[in-house]
Design an enzyme around this catalytic site. Structure first.
Site, PDB file in Angstrom:
ATOM      1  N   LYS A  85       0.841  -1.257   0.047  1.00  0.00           N
ATOM      2  CA  LYS A  85      -0.073   0.041   0.069  1.00  0.00           C
ATOM      3  C   LYS A  85       0.895   1.113  -0.087  1.00  0.00           C
ATOM      4  CE  LYS A  85      -2.726   3.011   2.355  1.00  0.00           C
ATOM      5  NZ  LYS A  85      -3.303   3.290   3.817  1.00  0.00           N
ATOM      6  N   GLY A 104      -7.388   9.588   9.716  1.00  0.00           N
ATOM      7  CA  GLY A 104      -7.654   9.915  10.862  1.00  0.00           C
ATOM      8  C   GLY A 104      -8.612  10.986  11.300  1.00  0.00           C
ATOM      9  N   ALA A 123      -9.059   5.518   4.211  1.00  0.00           N
ATOM     10  CA  ALA A 123      -8.924   6.699   4.963  1.00  0.00           C
ATOM     11  C   ALA A 123      -9.924   7.772   5.073  1.00  0.00           C
ATOM     12  CB  ALA A 123      -7.648   7.759   4.382  1.00  0.00           C
ATOM     13  N   GLY A 124     -10.356   8.108   6.422  1.00  0.00           N
ATOM     14  CA  GLY A 124     -11.262   9.174   6.704  1.00  0.00           C
ATOM     15  C   GLY A 124     -12.649   8.783   7.105  1.00  0.00           C
ATOM     16  N   ASN A 184      -8.850   2.233   9.667  1.00  0.00           N
ATOM     17  CA  ASN A 184      -7.963   1.988  10.793  1.00  0.00           C
ATOM     18  C   ASN A 184      -8.190   2.968  12.115  1.00  0.00           C
ATOM     19  OD1 ASN A 184      -4.282   1.895  11.361  1.00  0.00           O
ATOM     20  ND2 ASN A 184      -5.770   1.927  12.782  1.00  0.00           N
ATOM     21  N   THR A 185      -8.251   4.058  12.037  1.00  0.00           N
ATOM     22  CA  THR A 185      -8.454   5.161  13.317  1.00  0.00           C
ATOM     23  C   THR A 185     -10.042   4.803  13.882  1.00  0.00           C
ATOM     24  OG1 THR A 185      -6.978   6.619  12.178  1.00  0.00           O
ATOM     25  CG2 THR A 185      -8.380   7.384  14.247  1.00  0.00           C
TER      26      THR A 185
END
Ligand SMILES: CC(=O)[C@@H](O)[C@H](O)COP(=O)(O)O
Length: 256
Positions: free
Chosen positions: A95, A156, A183-184, A205-206
């Site tokens: 990635k 994040g 993301a996001g 992730n976050t």
């Protein structure tokens, strides 16, 4: 959808950073039934003791690993990190992140295309973290990428899909290219929305790692992704500007 010829067991890709403990990470991965986990080589130094325990855990999870170049700001850093990752994880999947701005963590799309070309020529299967820009997407495909990972919102931020129009256009322009919103994403409904748009996977992730109960949140994301995928396959109705009666009327009741 195949990712470089490989089917995934689930369209949910999970990041492995920022969990309160390795045990909680493991339970989140299990509850997510993740098809892929992504691991940053730069966050966990391979030379450190804690790093070694982390690598062992990652191997024990027995989920395909997509190493990432998170934290790389230059082409050189990203290419070097990708080579290290190939050795450590014995995979040519990478990635690719080349960050262009430290505040927004926005991808440097120029560096990204260059690094993607270098790595593709070197036999890597590149998953580029990019914007939803159609021209950049064309360049990445020309550089050898067979998957695209446009952002939903800055890493994040948990803001969800900032540019639904752009993400929809990307899907329409490249119907045969595996697309992953990366993301996001902040809550499961964002992930469901991405799947409803016809995206092939989401990477989170976050939102899981920083939830009060990461394992429960991982389960919520699994269910959301499943729901969004089923909704897309069911061919959802078009939104309308005007009301349309959901109960067709057959004549008028006879009033006494
Ligand atoms: C772990 C990883 O790859 C991140 O850089 C990724 O882009 C996820 O972003 P969120 O943390 O916003 O889900």
């Amino acid at each position: 959808m195949l990712f470089y010829g490989t089917p995934l067991t689930s369209p949910l890709m999970l990041g492995t950073a920022q969990y309160p403990s390795p045990e909680i990470l493991a339970s989140a991965v299990r509850e997510a039934q993740a098809g892929v986990i992504t691991v940053s080589l730069r966050r966990e130094s391979a030379g450190q003791k804690a790093g070694q325990a982390f690598w062992s855990l990652i191997r024990e999870l027995n989920v395909p690993v997509l190493p990432n170049t998170a934290g790389c700001h230059t082409v050189k850093e990203a290419v070097t990190t990708a080579h290290m990752a190939r050795e450590v994880f014995e995979t040519d999947w990478i990635k690719l992140e080349v960050i262009g701005d430290s505040d927004t963590l926005q991808p440097d799309v120029f560096g990204l295309v260059e690094a993607a070309r270098i790595l593709s020529e070197d036999g890597f299967k590149v998953f580029p973290y990019t914007t939803e820009d159609l021209v950049v997407a064309e360049r990445l495909l020309a550089a050898g990428c067979e998957v695209l990972m446009p952002w939903g919102a800055p890493i994040g931020s948990g803001r969800g899909l900032n540019n639904v129009f752009g993400l929809r256009a990307l899907r329409a322009h490249f119907p045969d290219v595996p697309l992953v919103v990366d993301a996001g994403i902040g809550v499961p409904s964002h992930a469901a929305q991405a799947m409803e748009l016809g995206y092939d996977a989401v990477l989170i992730n976050t939102a899981v790692a920083k939830a009060g109960d990461p394992a429960l949140m991982a389960r919520a994301f699994r269910l959301a992704v499943e729901a969004g995928k089923a909704a897309f396959e069911a061919d959802p109705m078009e939104a309308r500007d005007m009301a349309a009666p959901s109960t067709p009327l057959l004549g008028r009741p006879m009033l006494a």
